[in-house]
Design a protein around this motif. Structure first.
Motif, mmCIF file in Angstrom:
data_model
loop_
_atom_site.group_PDB
_atom_site.id
_atom_site.type_symbol
_atom_site.label_atom_id
_atom_site.label_comp_id
_atom_site.label_asym_id
_atom_site.label_seq_id
_atom_site.Cartn_x
_atom_site.Cartn_y
_atom_site.Cartn_z
ATOM 1 N N ASP A 1 0.831 -1.206 0.000
ATOM 2 C CA ASP A 1 0.000 0.000 0.000
ATOM 3 C C ASP A 1 0.866 1.257 0.000
ATOM 4 O OD1 ASP A 1 -2.286 -1.511 0.025
ATOM 5 O OD2 ASP A 1 -2.607 -1.371 2.190
ATOM 6 N N GLU A 2 1.993 1.200 0.686
ATOM 7 C CA GLU A 2 2.888 2.356 0.749
ATOM 8 C C GLU A 2 3.479 2.658 -0.625
ATOM 9 O OE1 GLU A 2 4.364 5.562 2.683
ATOM 10 O OE2 GLU A 2 3.028 4.024 3.517
ATOM 11 N N ILE A 3 3.846 1.621 -1.346
ATOM 12 C CA ILE A 3 4.382 1.820 -2.694
ATOM 13 C C ILE A 3 3.306 2.385 -3.617
ATOM 14 C CG2 ILE A 3 5.141 0.570 -4.769
ATOM 15 C CD1 ILE A 3 6.869 -1.167 -2.984
ATOM 16 N N TYR A 4 2.075 1.912 -3.448
ATOM 17 C CA TYR A 4 0.978 2.434 -4.272
ATOM 18 C C TYR A 4 0.776 3.928 -4.025
ATOM 19 C CZ TYR A 4 -3.687 2.873 -6.352
ATOM 20 O OH TYR A 4 -4.756 3.263 -7.115
ATOM 21 N N LYS A 5 0.845 4.344 -2.750
ATOM 22 C CA LYS A 5 0.703 5.765 -2.423
ATOM 23 C C LYS A 5 1.844 6.580 -3.025
ATOM 24 C CE LYS A 5 -1.734 4.999 1.957
ATOM 25 N NZ LYS A 5 -1.637 5.096 3.447
ATOM 26 N N ASP A 6 3.066 6.070 -2.921
ATOM 27 C CA ASP A 6 4.230 6.763 -3.494
ATOM 28 C C ASP A 6 4.124 6.827 -5.015
ATOM 29 O OD1 ASP A 6 5.292 7.126 -0.989
ATOM 30 O OD2 ASP A 6 6.671 5.424 -1.111
ATOM 31 N N PHE A 7 3.619 5.756 -5.606
ATOM 32 C CA PHE A 7 3.424 5.701 -7.058
ATOM 33 C C PHE A 7 2.483 6.812 -7.515
ATOM 34 C CE2 PHE A 7 0.635 3.820 -10.450
ATOM 35 C CZ PHE A 7 1.545 3.891 -11.499
ATOM 36 N N LYS A 8 1.356 6.956 -6.815
ATOM 37 C CA LYS A 8 0.398 8.003 -7.186
ATOM 38 C C LYS A 8 0.990 9.396 -6.969
ATOM 39 C CE LYS A 8 -3.447 6.956 -4.994
ATOM 40 N NZ LYS A 8 -4.908 7.027 -4.692
ATOM 41 N N THR A 9 1.719 9.561 -5.893
ATOM 42 C CA THR A 9 2.328 10.867 -5.607
ATOM 43 C C THR A 9 3.290 11.268 -6.725
ATOM 44 O OG1 THR A 9 2.147 10.539 -3.222
ATOM 45 C CG2 THR A 9 3.747 12.166 -3.986
ATOM 46 N N GLU A 10 4.152 10.339 -7.115
ATOM 47 C CA GLU A 10 5.126 10.619 -8.189
ATOM 48 C C GLU A 10 4.404 10.929 -9.496
ATOM 49 O OE1 GLU A 10 8.497 10.680 -8.193
ATOM 50 O OE2 GLU A 10 8.721 10.259 -6.064
ATOM 51 N N LEU A 11 3.406 10.138 -9.801
ATOM 52 C CA LEU A 11 2.657 10.286 -11.043
ATOM 53 C C LEU A 11 1.937 11.633 -11.085
ATOM 54 C CD1 LEU A 11 2.279 8.335 -13.454
ATOM 55 C CD2 LEU A 11 0.171 7.542 -12.377
ATOM 56 N N PHE A 12 1.238 11.936 -10.020
ATOM 57 C CA PHE A 12 0.446 13.170 -9.970
ATOM 58 C C PHE A 12 1.340 14.411 -9.962
ATOM 59 C CE2 PHE A 12 -3.510 11.178 -7.701
ATOM 60 C CZ PHE A 12 -3.656 10.306 -8.776
ATOM 61 N N ASP A 13 2.377 14.366 -9.130
ATOM 62 C CA ASP A 13 3.206 15.557 -8.910
ATOM 63 C C ASP A 13 4.155 15.828 -10.074
ATOM 64 O OD1 ASP A 13 4.012 17.737 -7.242
ATOM 65 O OD2 ASP A 13 5.843 16.650 -6.804
ATOM 66 N N ASN A 14 4.764 14.793 -10.629
ATOM 67 C CA ASN A 14 5.807 14.986 -11.639
ATOM 68 C C ASN A 14 5.309 14.948 -13.074
ATOM 69 O OD1 ASN A 14 7.724 15.172 -9.617
ATOM 70 N ND2 ASN A 14 8.200 12.986 -9.673
ATOM 71 N N ALA A 15 4.111 14.426 -13.296
ATOM 72 C CA ALA A 15 3.611 14.335 -14.667
ATOM 73 C C ALA A 15 2.264 15.040 -14.835
ATOM 74 C CB ALA A 15 3.495 12.868 -15.096
ATOM 75 N N TYR A 16 1.276 14.625 -14.076
ATOM 76 C CA TYR A 16 -0.083 15.101 -14.326
ATOM 77 C C TYR A 16 -0.267 16.584 -13.997
ATOM 78 C CZ TYR A 16 -1.213 10.156 -14.912
ATOM 79 O OH TYR A 16 -1.249 8.853 -15.350
ATOM 80 N N GLU A 17 0.427 17.049 -12.979
ATOM 81 C CA GLU A 17 0.315 18.472 -12.655
ATOM 82 C C GLU A 17 0.807 19.334 -13.821
ATOM 83 O OE1 GLU A 17 1.897 21.667 -9.314
ATOM 84 O OE2 GLU A 17 1.831 19.539 -8.817
ATOM 85 N N LYS A 18 1.917 18.925 -14.422
ATOM 86 C CA LYS A 18 2.455 19.672 -15.557
ATOM 87 C C LYS A 18 1.539 19.554 -16.772
ATOM 88 C CE LYS A 18 6.575 20.383 -18.367
ATOM 89 N NZ LYS A 18 7.965 19.943 -18.685
ATOM 90 N N ILE A 19 1.023 18.358 -17.020
ATOM 91 C CA ILE A 19 0.102 18.161 -18.141
ATOM 92 C C ILE A 19 -1.112 19.068 -17.977
ATOM 93 C CG2 ILE A 19 -1.525 16.523 -19.180
ATOM 94 C CD1 ILE A 19 0.553 14.316 -18.643
#
Length: 329
Positions: A236-254
């Protein structure tokens, strides 16, 4: 972790390395995080194995012609032989206030020197935009083609930035330039890579591959997180980190680079887990067919949505709808 795009690489290499190349320019198009830079790097690595090529990478935010001149002078001083050693090469410092004509003349002489040494120059530019520096460089590229100078260009960018560039009247030739639009990686290949590198059971590897949706950045960060944990378990911790990285480093910029109307369309599409029917979307957005089609095409060509076989629009990137629901409403 890396999965090669062998077909795309071969297409670019064949174009540039043919005896009579069909084009001296190639554009790699894709959404942020789709692997454009990785593909460009892989191609140039292979090109540089041939010693007849000179490679210069230039940041799209730099004054490109001046930077090109500066780097070429350094290369010429150490690696190229002038026809007449008594004639010095025209040198302009990178911060020079010299006019555009002077810089172009200096570059012409340097490219003639490269040509006389039996070499070719490839310029790589990552993440192009519709900036004055990019426009000036692209116009100079066209001049080089007309003068038979050995300049080749490999650029990457999003669909919207590429479209904005070729919509300039003097740069419309870019619309006809060879290009590759990157699509998601095969989930089968991603599962195999997870299984092989992370030593995961086949069923677990398939589940994780489906979670990435073939999105290159999602594949990379998920693999990195699991490998870095040392446990080779998707917690579950990796899943949370995965979403954080995805949202913060890619989707926010998109999201930041979308227009207001594009955001409205995406918000509406993301509300439908199984995809929104076009007729319903148009009605709820209060758009006619032409208006809706314009934004649908932009988002589709940008790799942010796709149309299902049932004529429904769905978001393409993994967990993108969740990002929109949480942070963009």
């Amino acid at each position: 972790m890396y999965i090669s795009r062998a077909d795309e690489e071969e297409s670019i290499l064949k174009t540039f390395m043919s005896v009579i190349p069909l084009s001296h320019i190639y554009v790699i198009i894709g959404a942020i995080g789709m692997g454009k830079t990785t593909l460009m790097t892989s191609v140039t690595t292979k090109i540089k194995e041939d010693k007849s090529w000179i490679h210069i990478n230039i940041d799209s935010e730099e004054p490109i012609l001046q930077t090109m001149n500066y780097q070429l002078n350094n290369i010429a001083a150490t690696s190229l032989s002038p026809k007449d050693p008594s004639v010095p090469l025209p040198t302009l410092p990178i911060n020079s206030d010299s006019n555009d004509g002077d810089i172009r003349y200096a570059l012409d002489q340097l490219l003639l020197l490269i040509k006389n040494n039996g070499k070719k120059l490839i310029i790589t530019i990552d993440d192009i935009s519709n900036s004055s520096s990019i426009r000036t460089f692209t116009e100079y590229y066209l001049h080089c083609i007309n003068e038979d100078l050995p300049l080749y260009v490999l650029m990457t960018g999003t669909y919207k930035n590429y479209r904005a560039l070729y919509n300039n009247r003097t740069l419309s030739f870019l619309k006809r330039a060879p290009k590759i639009t990157l699509v998601p990686l095969s989930e089968i290949r991603i599962a195999r890579e997870f299984e092989k590198i992370l030593n995961l059971p086949e069923d677990d590897a398939i589940k994780l591959a489906k979670l990435t949706g073939g999105y290159t950045y999602a594949f990379q960060i998920l693999g990195h997180l699991i490998f870095g944990s040392g446990e080779k378990v998707f917690s579950d911790e990796i899943y949370k980190d995965f979403k954080t990285e995805l949202f913060d480093n890619a989707y926010e910029k998109i999201w930041r680079e979308l227009s207001v109307k594009e955001r409205e369309v995406l918000k509406m599409i993301s509300m439908y887990k199984d995809g929104g029917a076009v007729s319903i979307l148009k009605q709820q957005l209060n758009m006619d067919s032409n208006n809706f089609s314009t934004y649908r095409d932009i988002l589709q060509k940008s790799g942010l949505i796709y149309m299902s076989s049932y004529g429904k629009a769905k978001t393409s990137l993994p967990l993108f709808s969740e990002y929109i629901d949480i942070f963009c409403r």
